[in-house]
Design a protein around this motif. Structure first.
Motif, PDB file in Angstrom:
ATOM      1  N   THR A  83      -3.268  -0.238   6.217  1.00 15.05           N
ATOM      2  CA  THR A  83      -2.796  -1.532   5.727  1.00 15.05           C
ATOM      3  C   THR A  83      -3.773  -2.626   6.138  1.00 15.05           C
ATOM      4  OG1 THR A  83      -0.466  -0.863   5.863  1.00 15.05           O
ATOM      5  CG2 THR A  83      -0.928  -3.231   5.813  1.00 15.05           C
ATOM      6  N   ARG A 125      -4.694   1.120   1.673  1.00 16.81           N
ATOM      7  CA  ARG A 125      -3.851   1.511   0.536  1.00 16.81           C
ATOM      8  C   ARG A 125      -2.730   0.496   0.317  1.00 16.81           C
ATOM      9  NH1 ARG A 125      -7.339   3.206  -1.727  1.00 16.81           N
ATOM     10  NH2 ARG A 125      -5.980   4.136  -3.299  1.00 16.81           N
ATOM     11  N   THR A 126      -2.500  -0.352   1.297  1.00 17.61           N
ATOM     12  CA  THR A 126      -1.622  -1.509   1.141  1.00 17.61           C
ATOM     13  C   THR A 126      -2.400  -2.724   1.615  1.00 17.61           C
ATOM     14  OG1 THR A 126       0.417  -0.246   1.532  1.00 17.61           O
ATOM     15  CG2 THR A 126       0.515  -2.625   1.887  1.00 17.61           C
ATOM     16  N   VAL A 128      -1.877  -6.826   2.267  1.00 16.70           N
ATOM     17  CA  VAL A 128      -0.975  -7.973   2.353  1.00 16.70           C
ATOM     18  C   VAL A 128      -1.838  -9.222   2.394  1.00 16.70           C
ATOM     19  CG1 VAL A 128       0.855  -9.089   3.676  1.00 16.70           C
ATOM     20  CG2 VAL A 128       0.666  -6.580   3.662  1.00 16.70           C
ATOM     21  N   VAL A 180      -3.360   1.224  -5.002  1.00 23.00           N
ATOM     22  CA  VAL A 180      -3.245   0.256  -3.908  1.00 23.00           C
ATOM     23  C   VAL A 180      -2.002  -0.607  -4.126  1.00 23.00           C
ATOM     24  CG1 VAL A 180      -4.321  -1.699  -2.729  1.00 23.00           C
ATOM     25  CG2 VAL A 180      -5.728   0.196  -3.562  1.00 23.00           C
ATOM     26  N   ARG A 181      -1.211  -0.759  -3.073  1.00 19.51           N
ATOM     27  CA  ARG A 181      -0.027  -1.626  -3.136  1.00 19.51           C
ATOM     28  C   ARG A 181      -0.415  -3.009  -2.655  1.00 19.51           C
ATOM     29  NH1 ARG A 181       4.098  -2.527   1.048  1.00 19.51           N
ATOM     30  NH2 ARG A 181       5.881  -3.574   0.073  1.00 19.51           N
ATOM     31  N   VAL A 183       0.731  -6.968  -1.716  1.00 20.77           N
ATOM     32  CA  VAL A 183       1.846  -7.812  -1.299  1.00 20.77           C
ATOM     33  C   VAL A 183       1.340  -9.241  -1.178  1.00 20.77           C
ATOM     34  CG1 VAL A 183       3.554  -8.293   0.489  1.00 20.77           C
ATOM     35  CG2 VAL A 183       2.928  -5.917  -0.027  1.00 20.77           C
TER      36      VAL A 183
END
Length: 366
Positions: A83, A125-126, A128, A180-181, A183
């Motif tokens: 992350t 992969r995440t 923020v 990829v996430r 946020v």
């Protein structure tokens, strides 16, 4: 007494960590027996990465990226496992633009896209992204261009350049973030356009006069017509965050989360409030926007859940007692009032905040 000291930055004068230290030093001057727990905070704007690095650990990665005026700037992101946390203001922040050069018609978010691409290449992969404190009003077009969207030049040239953009190809940017996430961490719920949109609400803070506000809103509307033909994304809460950077992230499939909530969870504020006698929070300007989910409001909400009184010390206070009480805030204290003027408060912010905290401590000790 056990005091939790959990401020945001005092924009333009003190970082959150500096503000927390000043409050603690002032408090202990009047109440040497007090136990202080310092918890510097951020709502997603400046200080986001520093606060999360302190709370989570991880590795800071530094890079040189495109700044809001096109010149390179140094920026960083935090990688914690898979992350990544990006403080977008490091690449497009208002603090990077001298006051005389502020022009949200030409500032770009391209550097945000460059940071995002680097984080993904680093294994995230995440991702923020903390939104706040931007100098930009380009609906995130510059970020999209850095990820491969085209045409690259007009998308990277600021909000006004979007007026003449024809077809926009988002496919390369979508492919670049496959798997990829994303946020978007923000507590701004403004839409992209209109009287509550990015240009009208935040443009003046970045140097836009009324004429430029209207021109920027029209330019962003033209861009939205090219990229959001159904008209749904532009209305999403948070799409107007950071000059419309939220809009571009939503186009790429991002979810919107509370920046305050993300940080309060990371620093375990709820646990640290358990058994506390008082929490002191604060920011540069405690005003009506503060009551719409900004950091002091989030701290007060958590404090209320633990039956802990909440005191706000701020550079200026523009909220009445009744309104503050309705938000769960016990008292508000103004640095400007205690120092005697804005100039005095700005000239010696740490010293004045120490003096104010000492005065607050005397009241609570008695």
């Amino acid at each position: 007494m056990r005091i939790v000291i959990a401020p945001d930055k005092f924009a333009g004068t003190l970082t959150a960590a500096e503000a927390a230290r000043a409050v603690a030093e002032g408090w202990l001057r009047s109440d040497p027996e007090a136990r202080t727990d310092l918890v510097p905070l951020s709502d997603g704007g400046p200080g986001f990465v520093e606060v999360l690095h302190t709370a989570l650990g991880g590795r800071i990665r530094e890079a040189e990226v495109c700044g809001p005026l096109g010149a390179p700037v140094r920026a960083s992101y935090l990688l914690d496992g898979d992350t990544a946390y990006i403080e977008t203001s490091q690449a497009c922040g208002l603090h990077l633009v001298p006051a005389r050069e502020r022009d949200p018609g030409r500032t770009t978010t391209r550097g945000v896209g460059e940071l995002l691409a680097l984080a993904v290449a680093d294994g995230a992969r995440t991702v923020v992204l903390g939104l706040g404190g931007s100098a930009t009003n380009d609906a995130g077009a510059g970020m999209l261009a850095a990820l491969g969207a085209g045409p690259a030049e007009p998308l990277s040239s600021g909000g006004l350049a979007l007026t003449g953009v024809g077809t926009v190809d988002l496919a390369p940017a979508v492919r670049a973030l496959e798997g990829v996430r994303l946020v978007a961490a923000t507590d701004v719920d403004n839409p992209l356009l209109g009287i509550h949109g990015a240009s009208a609400v935040f443009g003046p803070q970045k140097g836009a006069d009324p004429d430029l506000v209207q021109r920027l809103d029209a330019a962003l509307a033209a861009f939205a017509d090219r990229t959001d033909p159904g008209g749904t994304v532009r209305e999403e809460p948070g799409s107007g965050a950071a000059g419309g950077l939220g809009f571009a992230l939503l186009l790429l499939g991002a979810s919107v989360e509370s920046g305050v909530g993300r940080v309060l969870s990371a620093v375990r504020l709820a646990e640290r409030l358990a058994g506390a006698d008082l929490v002191v929070t604060g920011e540069g300007s405690f005003d009506h926007q503060s009551l719409r989910g900004k950091l002091p409001h989030g701290v007060a909400r958590l404090a209320g859940e633990h039956a802990v009184p909440c005191v706000v010390t701020a550079g200026r206070v523009a909220v009445g007692r009744a309104e503050a009480a309705a938000a769960g805030i016990t008292e508000t204290w103004s640095l400007t009032e205690s120092a005697g003027s804005v100039e005095a408060a700005m000239a010696r912010p740490a010293e004045e905040l120490r003096d104010l905290a000492a005065a607050v401590a005397r009241r609570w000790r008695n």
